[in-house]
Structures are given as C-alpha cells and as structure tokens.
Design an enzyme around this catalytic site. Sequence first.
Site, PDB file in Angstrom:
ATOM      1  CG  HIS A 258      12.369 -18.507   4.982  1.00 42.23           C
ATOM      2  ND1 HIS A 258      13.959 -18.872   5.067  1.00 42.23           N
ATOM      3  CD2 HIS A 258      12.674 -17.136   3.867  1.00 42.23           C
ATOM      4  CE1 HIS A 258      14.122 -17.843   5.165  1.00 42.23           C
ATOM      5  NE2 HIS A 258      14.162 -17.050   4.780  1.00 42.23           N
ATOM      6  CG  ASP A 310       8.999 -10.447   1.232  1.00 43.78           C
ATOM      7  OD1 ASP A 310       9.430  -9.801   1.441  1.00 43.78           O
ATOM      8  OD2 ASP A 310       9.683 -11.837   1.191  1.00 43.78           O
TER       9      ASP A 310
HETATM   10  N1  COA Z   1       3.192 -21.646  -2.727  1.00 42.79           N
HETATM   11  C1  COA Z   1       3.503 -23.005  -3.132  1.00 42.79           C
HETATM   12  N2  COA Z   1       4.038 -23.941  -3.276  1.00 42.79           N
HETATM   13  C2  COA Z   1       4.746 -23.230  -2.278  1.00 42.79           C
HETATM   14  C3  COA Z   1       5.704 -22.073  -2.276  1.00 42.79           C
HETATM   15  C4  COA Z   1       4.421 -21.441  -2.809  1.00 42.79           C
HETATM   16  N3  COA Z   1       5.015 -20.203  -1.602  1.00 42.79           N
HETATM   17  N4  COA Z   1       6.641 -22.851  -1.714  1.00 42.79           N
HETATM   18  C5  COA Z   1       7.360 -24.213  -1.625  1.00 42.79           C
HETATM   19  N5  COA Z   1       6.393 -24.669  -2.430  1.00 42.79           N
HETATM   20  C6  COA Z   1       6.449 -25.904  -2.029  1.00 42.79           C
HETATM   21  C7  COA Z   1       7.554 -26.177  -3.284  1.00 42.79           C
HETATM   22  O1  COA Z   1       7.292 -25.885  -4.385  1.00 42.79           O
HETATM   23  C8  COA Z   1       8.024 -27.727  -3.001  1.00 42.79           C
HETATM   24  O2  COA Z   1       6.977 -28.147  -3.723  1.00 42.79           O
HETATM   25  P1  COA Z   1       7.375 -29.951  -3.827  1.00 42.79           P
HETATM   26  O3  COA Z   1       7.799 -30.357  -3.101  1.00 42.79           O
HETATM   27  O4  COA Z   1       6.499 -30.681  -4.617  1.00 42.79           O
HETATM   28  O5  COA Z   1       9.032 -29.916  -5.428  1.00 42.79           O
HETATM   29  C9  COA Z   1       7.819 -27.734  -1.482  1.00 42.79           C
HETATM   30  O6  COA Z   1       6.723 -26.684  -1.150  1.00 42.79           O
HETATM   31  C10 COA Z   1       8.648 -27.253  -0.591  1.00 42.79           C
HETATM   32  O7  COA Z   1      10.072 -26.041  -1.000  1.00 42.79           O
HETATM   33  P2  COA Z   1      10.844 -26.112  -0.688  1.00 42.79           P
HETATM   34  O8  COA Z   1      11.828 -26.412  -1.185  1.00 42.79           O
HETATM   35  O9  COA Z   1      11.135 -25.451   1.202  1.00 42.79           O
HETATM   36  O10 COA Z   1      11.807 -24.487  -0.861  1.00 42.79           O
HETATM   37  P3  COA Z   1      12.510 -23.844  -1.282  1.00 42.79           P
HETATM   38  O11 COA Z   1      13.702 -23.873  -0.508  1.00 42.79           O
HETATM   39  O12 COA Z   1      13.474 -24.481  -2.622  1.00 42.79           O
HETATM   40  O13 COA Z   1      12.044 -22.259  -1.887  1.00 42.79           O
HETATM   41  C11 COA Z   1      10.872 -20.099  -1.972  1.00 42.79           C
HETATM   42  C12 COA Z   1      12.233 -21.531  -1.177  1.00 42.79           C
HETATM   43  C13 COA Z   1      11.006 -18.631  -1.250  1.00 42.79           C
HETATM   44  C14 COA Z   1      11.831 -19.506  -2.805  1.00 42.79           C
HETATM   45  C15 COA Z   1       9.274 -20.531  -2.024  1.00 42.79           C
HETATM   46  O14 COA Z   1       9.302 -20.899  -0.758  1.00 42.79           O
HETATM   47  C16 COA Z   1       8.922 -19.960  -2.551  1.00 42.79           C
HETATM   48  O15 COA Z   1       8.499 -19.852  -3.545  1.00 42.79           O
HETATM   49  N6  COA Z   1       8.000 -18.668  -2.060  1.00 42.79           N
HETATM   50  C17 COA Z   1       7.683 -17.723  -2.967  1.00 42.79           C
HETATM   51  C18 COA Z   1       7.850 -16.831  -2.963  1.00 42.79           C
HETATM   52  C19 COA Z   1       8.570 -15.931  -1.622  1.00 42.79           C
HETATM   53  O16 COA Z   1       7.582 -16.022  -1.056  1.00 42.79           O
HETATM   54  N7  COA Z   1       9.868 -15.009  -1.697  1.00 42.79           N
HETATM   55  C20 COA Z   1      10.371 -14.630  -0.643  1.00 42.79           C
HETATM   56  C21 COA Z   1      11.131 -15.752   0.829  1.00 42.79           C
HETATM   57  S1  COA Z   1      11.115 -15.012   1.856  1.00 42.79           S
END
Ligand code: COA
Length: 373
Positions: A258, A310
Amino acid sequence: MHEKRVSTTIKVPKGLYGVIVTQTQIAKSSVDGSLVYRGYSINELAEKASFEEVAFLIMKGHLPKKSELDEFSKALQQNREIPEPVLQLVNHLPQDSHPMDVLRTAVSSLGTLESTLSNEQKQLSIASKMPSLATLSYPHTRSNVKKADYSNYSSFFLEMLSSRKPDSFESWIFERVLMLYLEHDLNASSFTVRVVASTQADVYAAITAGVCALKGPLHGGANEDVAKVLNSLPTAEAARTFVRETLAKGLKVPGFGHRIYKKVDPRAQICKTLLKRLLNHKGLTEELYEKCVAMEEEMWNQKRLPANLDFYAAPIFMVLNIPIPLYTPIFAASRVFGWIAHYNEQLLDNKIIRPDAEYVGPQNLKYTPIEER
Ligand code: COA
C-alpha cells in the site's frame, strides 16, 4: 492583492510518492495503520454504524440525525430505478465485456439523460443507481436488477449480486465491507475525480473517470485477482509456495502492499475478523481463512508487505457467492460516495489541476519533407 505567482518549479517523486497536493476534511489514512472518516475511527464505524449513516457522513460531513438518515435512505431507494435507455445500451454491449467497462459506459450514458437535474439531484441519482448499475454490468446477474425489494442498501445490493436472499448476518458482513470501501482520501481514483472536477466538468464525467481509474489491477482490480489466486491454491502450504515463487519471478502478489500503510491496513484486519465470523456462521471449514493467513505471513516474512483491504474483502465476497467479475464494480458502487465528496470538496476551493512535465525528448530538429524521410 493577487497571490504572487512562483516562477520556479518543484520536482516531485515518481507517482507523487509522499507529496501532499491538497487539503481535505473527508478522510485520512495514516502510516501508523489508522483510518478516519471525517474524524471518526473506521474501526468504530465498522462495528456500530450502518452503510447509509457512513455514506451520509462522508457526503455531508456529519453523522445524520434520525430524520436526516430517514430522508437520505428514502432518497437512495427512490432514485434506484435505471432508465430504459441505459438498460438497452447495456444489453447491446458484447456479452463478454469486462463489467468495469460496462459500468463506465452505463455511468457515462446516465449523464446524457439527466443533464437538466440540479447538481445535488445528479449526485444522488448516480449514488442511488450504482448498486443496480454494478449488477447490470455482468450478464449473469443482469436479470436480478429489478427483483430485489429490500429497502436496506446492502441487503438490496447483496441479493442482486448473489442471486439469492441473504440472511441478516450475511448482509451485515457485506455492509461492513462496503463501508470499508467507501472512502480512502487521495487514492488514484479519487485524485482522478478531483482532476476532472477541477476542470469544472459535470459529476457524471468525474465519476466515469473515477470508475476508469479504479479498474486497474494496482487499484480496485486487485480484489478480482486475489480471488482468482485463492481459488487456484488448494492448501495453505500451496499458498506459501505461491508467494515465494511469485516473488522469485519478480512479480507482484495481488492484495499486498500500500502507498500509505506500510505495516498494517486497518481495513484488511477488520475484514480478516469478518471472514472468520462469516465462515463460522455458515458452518464452513476455515480452509480459506488458513490459506489467506498463510499468504499474509509469507508476504510479511519475505517482503515486509501487509495485506490490503482487497486481500481480505475478496474471500468474503467468495463466501457470499458473488461472481468474481463483480468485485471491482462493488468497490465502485461503494466508493462513489467518496468520489462525490471529493468532487464537491475540490469545487469549494478550486484551482485547475495542471502540473508541469520536464521535457526530455529531442530538441532543435529540422522538419524534412515526407519524401526525404
Ligand atoms: N507484491 C510484490 N512486491 C510488491 C508488492 C506486491 N503486492 N507491492 C509492492 N511491492 C514491492 C514494490 O515493487 C517495491 O519494490 P522495489 O522497492 O524493489 O521497487 C516495494 O515493494 C515497495 O513498494 P511501494 O513503493 O511501497 O509501492 P507503491 O506505493 O508504489 O504501490 C501498490 C502500492 C498498492 C500499487 C503496490 O503495493 C501493488 O502493486 N500492490 C499489488 C496490487 C494491489 O493489491 N492493489 C490494491 C491496493 S489497495
């Protein structure tokens, strides 16, 4: 005196990470794992309030008095009916269209039919119709739209989605999930709504844009992906293996991570408890719950990423017999109240949202006639 225009520009992180772009009085999610709606903790609201109360709170800014709630609930019921041209339009779309594509088309078409309504009536009309529009968006539930006669918002909605009469506990659980989906400060779709509102476009345009932004798997689309993953995993051990293998491939695991919550998403934890209660209520084994917990533990051990809303909303919808393609439309039907609140708040103190971009493309090229290229 005019405010002095600043000519220097500010570079912000990719994805506006950590950037505050506006003020809001609607809701606040915090890194400490808390969420408040208009000053009230979501934990307390999810335990004690009704969906209509929380929808009123988000839209109007205060908890309703009894007379206000009665009037609001009645208005939501009276504005449910979908106009015939929208029904016809939806029936003409390809049967295999994604429900979110159908929903955005339906919301948009509503705008062409209601242009003479007042702004307040338009907002009430969209919000009231969203449960039926969401149900309409999927061919297998389309015929349910006019059948349900519950007056309560969530029972009415759940009956249409699950094609059967839910019992009162199932409706209560579903209502909690809807409340948790209702609002979440400046998420991607609400920001989209505010960008459209800032151009002074009408509320149908803004909500259609919100639906479009919600569709993606990084936002609302994640709940459908979570259900597909859970259905594909036979045991808790298979769930752990799935997490490890997905991460090893450098892929994302749906339902985790998140932008704001780094340790815990309070909405996910409420839903986790609700899932267990629902399984017990229905006399089902805890296999599904155990698969979820296994994934949650493995994600935390491997990546220090928390389960988001979710992740725990999807299995609840599965137990409630709701078809997976409807999960994101349900999210939209609840979030619409938050979107409307953001639309109105943006217009209260509006300035068009128009950032700048650093140009990194080629420069000083000379035009050559087409035959010389
Ligand atoms: N699975 C694996 N890796 C994940 C991840 C996931 N669900 N969510 C984040 N990461 C990784 C990112 O790739 C990043 O890795 P890096 O540092 O090697 O680049 C690291 O964790 C940190 O991510 P962060 O910068 O905190 O995420 P964000 O704020 O840019 O994106 C989301 C947030 C929600 C878009 C992202 O966590 C995601 O795509 N989650 C999966 C989809 C989802 O569940 N969406 C619903 C959101 S309520």
